[in-house]
Design a protein around this motif. Sequence first.
Motif, PDB file in Angstrom:
ATOM      1  N   LEU A 245      12.839 -20.295  54.972  1.00 49.78           N
ATOM      2  CA  LEU A 245      13.275 -20.245  53.583  1.00 49.78           C
ATOM      3  C   LEU A 245      14.594 -20.992  53.424  1.00 49.78           C
ATOM      4  CD1 LEU A 245      13.310 -18.907  50.698  1.00 49.78           C
ATOM      5  CD2 LEU A 245      14.271 -16.898  51.795  1.00 49.78           C
ATOM      6  N   VAL A 246      14.619 -21.955  52.515  1.00 49.22           N
ATOM      7  CA  VAL A 246      15.858 -22.627  52.129  1.00 49.22           C
ATOM      8  C   VAL A 246      16.265 -22.095  50.765  1.00 49.22           C
ATOM      9  CG1 VAL A 246      16.851 -24.808  51.361  1.00 49.22           C
ATOM     10  CG2 VAL A 246      15.544 -24.723  53.473  1.00 49.22           C
ATOM     11  N   ALA A 247      17.513 -21.700  50.628  1.00 48.68           N
ATOM     12  CA  ALA A 247      17.965 -21.153  49.348  1.00 48.68           C
ATOM     13  C   ALA A 247      19.440 -21.442  49.157  1.00 48.68           C
ATOM     14  CB  ALA A 247      17.699 -19.658  49.286  1.00 48.68           C
ATOM     15  N   GLN A 248      19.859 -21.419  47.899  1.00 51.56           N
ATOM     16  CA  GLN A 248      21.269 -21.558  47.555  1.00 51.56           C
ATOM     17  C   GLN A 248      21.891 -20.188  47.282  1.00 51.56           C
ATOM     18  OE1 GLN A 248      22.945 -24.258  47.729  1.00 51.56           O
ATOM     19  NE2 GLN A 248      21.394 -25.860  47.788  1.00 51.56           N
ATOM     20  N   ARG A 249      21.080 -19.276  46.751  1.00 51.06           N
ATOM     21  CA  ARG A 249      21.581 -17.929  46.473  1.00 51.06           C
ATOM     22  C   ARG A 249      21.631 -17.113  47.762  1.00 51.06           C
ATOM     23  NH1 ARG A 249      17.563 -16.045  41.695  1.00 51.06           N
ATOM     24  NH2 ARG A 249      18.175 -17.502  40.047  1.00 51.06           N
ATOM     25  N   VAL A 250      22.752 -16.523  48.037  1.00 51.53           N
ATOM     26  CA  VAL A 250      22.871 -15.655  49.209  1.00 51.53           C
ATOM     27  C   VAL A 250      22.050 -14.394  49.016  1.00 51.53           C
ATOM     28  CG1 VAL A 250      24.497 -14.317  50.614  1.00 51.53           C
ATOM     29  CG2 VAL A 250      25.135 -16.577  49.767  1.00 51.53           C
ATOM     30  N   SER A 251      21.957 -13.920  47.766  1.00 51.83           N
ATOM     31  CA  SER A 251      21.185 -12.699  47.515  1.00 51.83           C
ATOM     32  C   SER A 251      19.717 -12.879  47.867  1.00 51.83           C
ATOM     33  CB  SER A 251      21.318 -12.303  46.045  1.00 51.83           C
ATOM     34  OG  SER A 251      20.840 -13.341  45.199  1.00 51.83           O
ATOM     35  N   THR A 252      19.216 -14.124  47.845  1.00 51.48           N
ATOM     36  CA  THR A 252      17.818 -14.390  48.172  1.00 51.48           C
ATOM     37  C   THR A 252      17.560 -14.278  49.664  1.00 51.48           C
ATOM     38  OG1 THR A 252      17.612 -15.870  46.272  1.00 51.48           O
ATOM     39  CG2 THR A 252      15.966 -16.109  47.996  1.00 51.48           C
ATOM     40  N   ILE A 253      18.563 -14.556  50.496  1.00 50.36           N
ATOM     41  CA  ILE A 253      18.335 -14.659  51.942  1.00 50.36           C
ATOM     42  C   ILE A 253      19.053 -13.581  52.751  1.00 50.36           C
ATOM     43  CG2 ILE A 253      18.070 -17.158  51.752  1.00 50.36           C
ATOM     44  CD1 ILE A 253      20.884 -17.384  53.011  1.00 50.36           C
ATOM     45  N   ARG A 254      19.819 -12.713  52.084  1.00 51.27           N
ATOM     46  CA  ARG A 254      20.674 -11.793  52.853  1.00 51.27           C
ATOM     47  C   ARG A 254      19.880 -10.822  53.710  1.00 51.27           C
ATOM     48  NH1 ARG A 254      22.274  -6.706  49.925  1.00 51.27           N
ATOM     49  NH2 ARG A 254      24.085  -6.832  51.300  1.00 51.27           N
TER      50      ARG A 254
ATOM     51  N   GLU B  98       8.657 -13.044  61.299  1.00 52.55           N
ATOM     52  CA  GLU B  98      10.084 -13.283  61.109  1.00 52.55           C
ATOM     53  C   GLU B  98      10.340 -14.111  59.850  1.00 52.55           C
ATOM     54  OE1 GLU B  98      11.584 -13.331  65.769  1.00 52.55           O
ATOM     55  OE2 GLU B  98      11.535 -15.184  64.613  1.00 52.55           O
ATOM     56  N   ILE B  99      11.438 -13.785  59.200  1.00 50.84           N
ATOM     57  CA  ILE B  99      11.898 -14.586  58.064  1.00 50.84           C
ATOM     58  C   ILE B  99      13.189 -15.270  58.485  1.00 50.84           C
ATOM     59  CG2 ILE B  99      12.706 -14.571  55.675  1.00 50.84           C
ATOM     60  CD1 ILE B  99      11.019 -12.079  55.199  1.00 50.84           C
ATOM     61  N   THR B 100      13.141 -16.586  58.532  1.00 51.38           N
ATOM     62  CA  THR B 100      14.312 -17.370  58.909  1.00 51.38           C
ATOM     63  C   THR B 100      14.781 -18.139  57.689  1.00 51.38           C
ATOM     64  OG1 THR B 100      13.542 -17.607  61.187  1.00 51.38           O
ATOM     65  CG2 THR B 100      15.202 -19.177  60.423  1.00 51.38           C
ATOM     66  N   ALA B 101      16.032 -17.962  57.341  1.00 46.16           N
ATOM     67  CA  ALA B 101      16.601 -18.635  56.164  1.00 46.16           C
ATOM     68  C   ALA B 101      17.556 -19.725  56.615  1.00 46.16           C
ATOM     69  CB  ALA B 101      17.319 -17.632  55.283  1.00 46.16           C
ATOM     70  N   VAL B 102      17.608 -20.794  55.821  1.00 40.23           N
ATOM     71  CA  VAL B 102      18.521 -21.908  56.081  1.00 40.23           C
ATOM     72  C   VAL B 102      19.396 -22.065  54.848  1.00 40.23           C
ATOM     73  CG1 VAL B 102      18.737 -24.343  56.665  1.00 40.23           C
ATOM     74  CG2 VAL B 102      16.794 -23.034  57.532  1.00 40.23           C
ATOM     75  N   ILE B 103      20.691 -22.098  55.059  1.00 39.48           N
ATOM     76  CA  ILE B 103      21.627 -22.227  53.952  1.00 39.48           C
ATOM     77  C   ILE B 103      22.710 -23.227  54.331  1.00 39.48           C
ATOM     78  CG2 ILE B 103      23.192 -20.368  54.660  1.00 39.48           C
ATOM     79  CD1 ILE B 103      23.324 -19.563  51.657  1.00 39.48           C
ATOM     80  N   GLY B 104      23.311 -23.815  53.356  1.00 41.93           N
ATOM     81  CA  GLY B 104      24.367 -24.784  53.611  1.00 41.93           C
ATOM     82  C   GLY B 104      24.756 -25.460  52.319  1.00 41.93           C
ATOM     83  N   SER B 105      25.809 -26.228  52.362  1.00 42.51           N
ATOM     84  CA  SER B 105      26.265 -26.928  51.167  1.00 42.51           C
ATOM     85  C   SER B 105      25.288 -28.043  50.805  1.00 42.51           C
ATOM     86  CB  SER B 105      27.656 -27.506  51.401  1.00 42.51           C
ATOM     87  OG  SER B 105      27.633 -28.409  52.496  1.00 42.51           O
ATOM     88  N   THR B 106      25.432 -28.573  49.614  1.00 41.60           N
ATOM     89  CA  THR B 106      24.577 -29.671  49.169  1.00 41.60           C
ATOM     90  C   THR B 106      24.749 -30.878  50.094  1.00 41.60           C
ATOM     91  OG1 THR B 106      24.776 -28.941  46.881  1.00 41.60           O
ATOM     92  CG2 THR B 106      24.051 -31.201  47.249  1.00 41.60           C
TER      93      THR B 106
ATOM     94  N   SER C 245      -0.374 -19.782  58.391  1.00 40.69           N
ATOM     95  CA  SER C 245       0.381 -18.894  59.291  1.00 40.69           C
ATOM     96  C   SER C 245       1.871 -19.171  59.221  1.00 40.69           C
ATOM     97  CB  SER C 245      -0.117 -19.063  60.729  1.00 40.69           C
ATOM     98  OG  SER C 245      -0.017 -20.417  61.143  1.00 40.69           O
ATOM     99  N   ILE C 246       2.260 -20.303  58.561  1.00 40.25           N
ATOM    100  CA  ILE C 246       3.674 -20.659  58.423  1.00 40.25           C
ATOM    101  C   ILE C 246       3.934 -21.039  56.961  1.00 40.25           C
ATOM    102  CG2 ILE C 246       5.504 -22.249  59.121  1.00 40.25           C
ATOM    103  CD1 ILE C 246       3.961 -22.649  61.755  1.00 40.25           C
ATOM    104  N   TYR C 247       4.904 -20.365  56.352  1.00 44.91           N
ATOM    105  CA  TYR C 247       5.289 -20.658  54.969  1.00 44.91           C
ATOM    106  C   TYR C 247       6.660 -21.328  54.960  1.00 44.91           C
ATOM    107  CZ  TYR C 247       1.560 -17.561  53.292  1.00 44.91           C
ATOM    108  OH  TYR C 247       0.345 -16.981  53.021  1.00 44.91           O
ATOM    109  N   LEU C 248       6.771 -22.403  54.205  1.00 49.26           N
ATOM    110  CA  LEU C 248       8.043 -23.103  54.043  1.00 49.26           C
ATOM    111  C   LEU C 248       8.411 -23.076  52.566  1.00 49.26           C
ATOM    112  CD1 LEU C 248       7.284 -26.273  56.222  1.00 49.26           C
ATOM    113  CD2 LEU C 248       8.282 -24.106  56.979  1.00 49.26           C
ATOM    114  N   PHE C 249       9.508 -22.418  52.242  1.00 45.54           N
ATOM    115  CA  PHE C 249       9.961 -22.324  50.860  1.00 45.54           C
ATOM    116  C   PHE C 249      11.271 -23.110  50.732  1.00 45.54           C
ATOM    117  CE2 PHE C 249       7.512 -18.401  51.525  1.00 45.54           C
ATOM    118  CZ  PHE C 249       6.595 -18.505  50.480  1.00 45.54           C
ATOM    119  N   ASP C 250      11.204 -24.238  50.040  1.00 44.71           N
ATOM    120  CA  ASP C 250      12.370 -25.111  49.891  1.00 44.71           C
ATOM    121  C   ASP C 250      13.057 -24.826  48.561  1.00 44.71           C
ATOM    122  OD1 ASP C 250      14.266 -27.056  50.006  1.00 44.71           O
ATOM    123  OD2 ASP C 250      12.894 -28.746  49.831  1.00 44.71           O
ATOM    124  N   ASP C 251      13.969 -23.868  48.582  1.00 42.07           N
ATOM    125  CA  ASP C 251      14.696 -23.471  47.372  1.00 42.07           C
ATOM    126  C   ASP C 251      13.724 -23.199  46.229  1.00 42.07           C
ATOM    127  OD1 ASP C 251      16.953 -22.802  45.990  1.00 42.07           O
ATOM    128  OD2 ASP C 251      17.540 -24.850  45.487  1.00 42.07           O
TER     129      ASP C 251
END
Length: 577
Positions: free
Chosen positions: A525-534, A362-370, A491-497
């Motif tokens: 995955l944490v990202a600011q771009r919606v295109s990265t996590i859509r 599974e790919i779980t993305a986290v998004i939100g304001s600064t 087994s777990i990848y954390l990508f912080d923006d």
Amino acid sequence: MIIRLLRTYLRPHPVWLGMLVLFQTVQTLATLYLPTLNAGLIDEGVVPGDVAHILATGAVMLGVILVQVLSAVAAVYYAARVAAALGRDMRTAVFERVQGFSVREVGRFGAPSLITRTTNDVQQVQTLVLMTLSLVVPAPIMAAVGVLMALSLDPSLSWLLAVVIPVLVLVVAVILVRMAPLARRTQECIDQVNRVVREQITGMRVVRAFVRERYEQDRFDGANRELMRVSLAAARINALMLPSLMLILNGANVAVLWLGGHRIDDGSMEIGSLIAFLQYLLLILQAAIMATYMLMVVPRAETSARRIQEVLDTPSSVVPPTAPVLRLPTPGTVEIQDVDFRYAGAEEPVLRGVRLATGPGEITAVIGSTGSGKTTLLHLIPRLFDAVEGSVLVGGVDVRELDPVTLSSTVALVPQNPLLFSGTVATNLRYGDPGADESELWRALDIAQARDFVEALPGGLHAPISQGGANVSGGQRQRLAIARALVARPSIYLFDDSFSALDYATDAALRSALAEHTAEATVLLVAQRVSTIRHADRIVVLDEGRVVGTGTHDELMDTSRTYREIVLSQPDRQEAA
């Protein structure tokens, strides 16, 4: 505080300390024996003209001098060895303690202060130990035996010692009282200069981009001038020491010569005894002066010892488990259960009641304001700090109960600001797996879209990387940091923006290759771009530390106002929507 520190780090060296005391004692006794021999040589050899006695006594004095010199050399050797070992052990202890700190403790002290405590403060304590072992150990022996020898020569003149020594102690005490607060302030000023210089070097690009060189120069000038002002104040007080001591010493010599001259004139004292008495008086005062100069170092060393002990006494908020769990019941799963987190001194918590669950494939993305807590949430998983409330489970086990080695081999974090270490491309990539061969490194570089620029570097995998990765661009640093995580094969990848510095084409190519490589792994995955996590399997929307939406991109566009506002606020909103 300094006694406690020295007791701890001198205890492992009893043999060296014993040899030091032995040789210092021999050296001191030999030094004290020479004036008595000199007095006999004058009274029994020079005055009556007995050449044989002069030659015999001179030979004995040469032998004593030889013993004195050899003992002094041996004493200095052992003193330097003990001081160097103490400095090594203290630096190691501070470094290991800092390595165990969480982000919270590092933030409390600050990186510049921790660097100063590990280097300059340890050096101050080491200097004090070297001076103590070299100068102060023989001083009590010199003073005590010197007084006895002076009394044996002429008790009637020895009352001068009862006057001179208290005056000497009083002068030293007054100076030390004035020096102590200045010593503490000096260390604080060094911290401040270190902090300003570090910020300016780290942020050099920002400074130049905003043409703030003059402002930063003024800021450094202010910190530097404050250090100069405090150092000058300490130096002025220190400058009083030598003239005061020399005045006392020369005054005592004049008094001895005046009174001794009258005693020689009336025949109650020999010339040799007067010369020997002067030498003993000089040795006694020299011992006091040596101890005094050591005491001048004490205030600053005491301040440094207190700062070192403060680090050593600070427990990490991330405490290793007493009975660590080595095996994971459900590898690859991540569960965040009602987590609250608050930074030390903060009025409001960063995270409030956060819940999240994900698993392999599974790919779980986290998004939100600064400032919504995205990075904080991600940092709880590798246990860079612990939740205040709630629990974080990796593989079905609370991270507070999991073996640190098992946790680090299970989770790979690519931080928001990727850091490369000085070395080569290969040494940086092997940070995740020291045993990885070159084929594995190239495969990771292929996935991270970094093969082309690495091949173009002189030396390829063996191309040098400067401290912090300053000789590569921001996008190249991010891709190398991603490749480093891939080499570890967790087994777990954390990508912080971790894709923010990449162009859209590279971002898309990297995510496509990454999806194939991590098909059986868990990706957060944490990202600011919606295109990265859509295209993520699940998107978690954070707002002021709370989860305000969970679902796929299409679901959140229909159900989450916060997510829809984020999408429509971005330049690529049409493609993202």
